[in-house]
Design a protein around this motif. Structure first.
Motif, PDB file in Angstrom:
ATOM      1  N   THR A  49       0.847  -1.190   0.000  1.00 14.03           N
ATOM      2  CA  THR A  49       0.000   0.000   0.000  1.00 14.03           C
ATOM      3  C   THR A  49       0.887   1.246   0.000  1.00 14.03           C
ATOM      4  O   THR A  49       2.010   1.230   0.521  1.00 14.03           O
ATOM      5  CB  THR A  49      -0.917   0.031   1.234  1.00 14.03           C
ATOM      6  N   LYS A  50       0.360   2.304  -0.588  1.00 18.50           N
ATOM      7  CA  LYS A  50       1.121   3.549  -0.703  1.00 18.50           C
ATOM      8  C   LYS A  50       0.175   4.725  -0.481  1.00 18.50           C
ATOM      9  O   LYS A  50      -0.867   4.824  -1.123  1.00 18.50           O
ATOM     10  CB  LYS A  50       1.775   3.652  -2.080  1.00 18.50           C
ATOM     11  N   TYR A  51       0.555   5.611   0.441  1.00 18.44           N
ATOM     12  CA  TYR A  51      -0.201   6.830   0.721  1.00 18.44           C
ATOM     13  C   TYR A  51       0.704   8.021   0.392  1.00 18.44           C
ATOM     14  O   TYR A  51       1.852   8.083   0.840  1.00 18.44           O
ATOM     15  CB  TYR A  51      -0.604   6.897   2.190  1.00 18.44           C
ATOM     16  N   SER A  52       0.205   8.965  -0.385  1.00 21.84           N
ATOM     17  CA  SER A  52       1.039  10.105  -0.754  1.00 21.84           C
ATOM     18  C   SER A  52       0.186  11.349  -0.935  1.00 21.84           C
ATOM     19  O   SER A  52      -1.023  11.269  -1.188  1.00 21.84           O
ATOM     20  CB  SER A  52       1.803   9.807  -2.049  1.00 21.84           C
ATOM     21  N   ASP A  53       0.832  12.523  -0.784  1.00 29.97           N
ATOM     22  CA  ASP A  53       0.192  13.788  -1.114  1.00 29.97           C
ATOM     23  C   ASP A  53       1.212  14.670  -1.812  1.00 29.97           C
ATOM     24  O   ASP A  53       2.405  14.628  -1.491  1.00 29.97           O
ATOM     25  CB  ASP A  53      -0.369  14.467   0.135  1.00 29.97           C
ATOM     26  N   ILE A  54       0.764  15.400  -2.804  1.00 28.48           N
ATOM     27  CA  ILE A  54       1.646  16.245  -3.609  1.00 28.48           C
ATOM     28  C   ILE A  54       1.297  17.711  -3.363  1.00 28.48           C
ATOM     29  O   ILE A  54       0.158  18.119  -3.539  1.00 28.48           O
ATOM     30  CB  ILE A  54       1.514  15.909  -5.108  1.00 28.48           C
TER      31      ILE A  54
ATOM     32  N   LYS B 270       4.957   4.219   2.422  1.00 26.31           N
ATOM     33  CA  LYS B 270       4.779   2.918   1.785  1.00 26.31           C
ATOM     34  C   LYS B 270       4.791   1.816   2.836  1.00 26.31           C
ATOM     35  O   LYS B 270       5.567   1.860   3.788  1.00 26.31           O
ATOM     36  CB  LYS B 270       5.878   2.656   0.759  1.00 26.31           C
ATOM     37  N   GLU B 271       3.928   0.818   2.639  1.00 27.60           N
ATOM     38  CA  GLU B 271       3.900  -0.353   3.516  1.00 27.60           C
ATOM     39  C   GLU B 271       3.883  -1.620   2.667  1.00 27.60           C
ATOM     40  O   GLU B 271       3.112  -1.720   1.708  1.00 27.60           O
ATOM     41  CB  GLU B 271       2.665  -0.343   4.416  1.00 27.60           C
TER      42      GLU B 271
END
Length: 422
Positions: free
Chosen positions: A185-190, A204-205
């Motif tokens: 899983t991937k969590y991101s903000d730009i 990232k996990e």
């Protein structure tokens, strides 16, 4: 997090995915729990909605209830493929995607024909395959932030099953399953800075498992009821609850577009997840090789599921699936008509899935049909089709119509026969 995911499901702008066995169709529902849990049914069972807890077959491998393996007195090798097309819809838009992958590889051979049969198989256990994106403003500014959550991968399983006939009426079976592979899983903000250089904070996990699951089955066969023409069959399966060894590797950093990760931090933790128990029961009636009809019910205690953090953070509910199906062969021994030797199948399924979206449990309804085309003396080419609908726009913010195609090759022969000389 539950409210955020519910909103994302309703306004998902992009859904992308990669499965462990190939390219599977994309679905936002796989963001919950361990993702989509695969049906253990093989292609011929899929033609009847997955029916298989009570109905053993001489020519097909039963992968649902290990107690029914003694029906297979020949060595069987079988492989299956699946293709699917999904249409996601919310209150404002819809999106269609498709994919396909290898579904299973399995074989069985009689250790003592009619008494003890063993089986080995490899197939996916679950699939995770989603991506959500949305934008928002930084409070008090005109700066936009794009948030993204995505997941891919899934778990695989390698199993060993054994079925034993106690006598002509009662059968028992056990199955040991090795669960392995990982979900990412991937969590991101730009955020766009004053110099218009885009930066992204990324978490990232990689969640992996490596452990065993165990299950068992019982089966009962009563010949000659209803004027000595009809057979009664019944079956029971049980999947034991288990604490599965797992590992979570986590990294966090600041990424600049098209540049390496900055200030990355890596951390690996070992732990476990709790897989819930499940129980299934089925009953069927048949008239020789002419026809068979039955019903299965399976329930699993997903409310007892515990994730890596020791909680049921996705608020999974107990699931229940009801399957009604059957098959018909006009004339199994016909010499003049090939079509009369074809086995035709039909099935219906209703499921209350473990997923809760927008405070409501997601329902799934499907219609299945299929057939087996005889090849040679005992082998066959199997096909099955399913049309279904999962979720509801009003109750769950998003609905999913899907169409699945199953293709299987079923090869029967006499292997491991001890040679005799006069």
């Amino acid at each position: 997090m539950h409210k955020i995911k519910s909103v994302l499901l309703g306004v998902a702008l992009t859904v992308t995915s990669v499965s462990v066995w190939g390219q599977a169709a994309k679905s936002p529902f796989t963001s919950r729990g361990l993702g989509d849990i695969y049906d253990m049914s093989l292609v011929h069972n899929q033609g009847m909605g997955g029916l298989g807890i009570s109905n053993g077959s001489y020519w097909h491998l039963n992968n649902v209830n290990p107690a029914l393996l003694p029906y297979n007195s020949l060595t069987i090798f079988t492989a299956g493929f699946i293709g699917e097309r999904r249409t996601l819809e919310n209150s404002t838009t819809s999106e269609t995607n498709s994919g396909g992958n290898l579904n299973f590889l399995a074989m069985a051979f009689p250790v003592k024909p009619g008494i003890w049969t063993t089986s080995l198989g490899l197939m996916p256990y679950s699939n995770v395959d989603y991506k959500f994106s949305y934008t928002d403003l930084v409070p008090g500014t005109d700066t936009e932030v794009q948030f993204t959550e995505e997941g891919s991968g899934g778990f695989n399983q390698f199993y060993w099953s054994n079925g034993v006939a106690i006598n002509k009426r009662f059968f028992v079976g056990v199955k040991a399953t090795y669960l392995f592979s990982s979900i990412e899983t991937k969590y991101s903000d730009i955020l766009v800075d004053e110099n218009l250089a885009a930066y992204s904070a990324v978490n990232k996990e990689l969640f992996s498992v490596s452990d065993f699951l165990f299950s068992a089955g019982l089966a009962f066969n009563q010949d000659s009821i209803f004027n000595n023409k009809i057979k009664l069959k019944a079956g029971l399966t049980y999947e034991f609850s288990s604490d599965v060894k797992s590992k979570r590797a986590q990294s966090f950093g600041l990424e600049q577009v098209d540049r390496p990760v900055l200030n990355a931090k890596n951390d690996t933790i070992r732990g476990s997840i709790t897989m819930p128990q499940a129980i299934g029961a089925g009953i069927s009636f048949s008239n020789g090789f002419k026809w068979m009809a039955g019903i299965d019910v399976k329930m699993q205690q997903w409310s007892d599921y515990k994730d890596f953090g020791g909680d049921n953070s996705d608020n999974l509910k107990n699931s229940m699936k009801i399957t009604l199906g059957g098959e018909f062969t006009p004339d199994y021994g016909s010499v003049n008509s090939y079509l009369k030797r074809v086995t035709y199948r039909l099935g219906f399924g209703y499921e209350e899935t473990p997923y809760t979206i927008n405070g409501n449990q997601v329902k799934d309804f499907g219609i299945n049909f299929g057939w087996s085309l005889p090849v040679g003396r005992f082998s066959s080419l199997d096909m099955a089709f399913k049309y279904g609908q999962r979720g509801d726009v009003q109750d769950n913010l998003v609905s999913e119509d899907y169409f699945k195609v199953y293709l299987g090759f079923n090869f029967n022969d006499q292997w491991f026969i001890k040679r005799k000389y006069d």
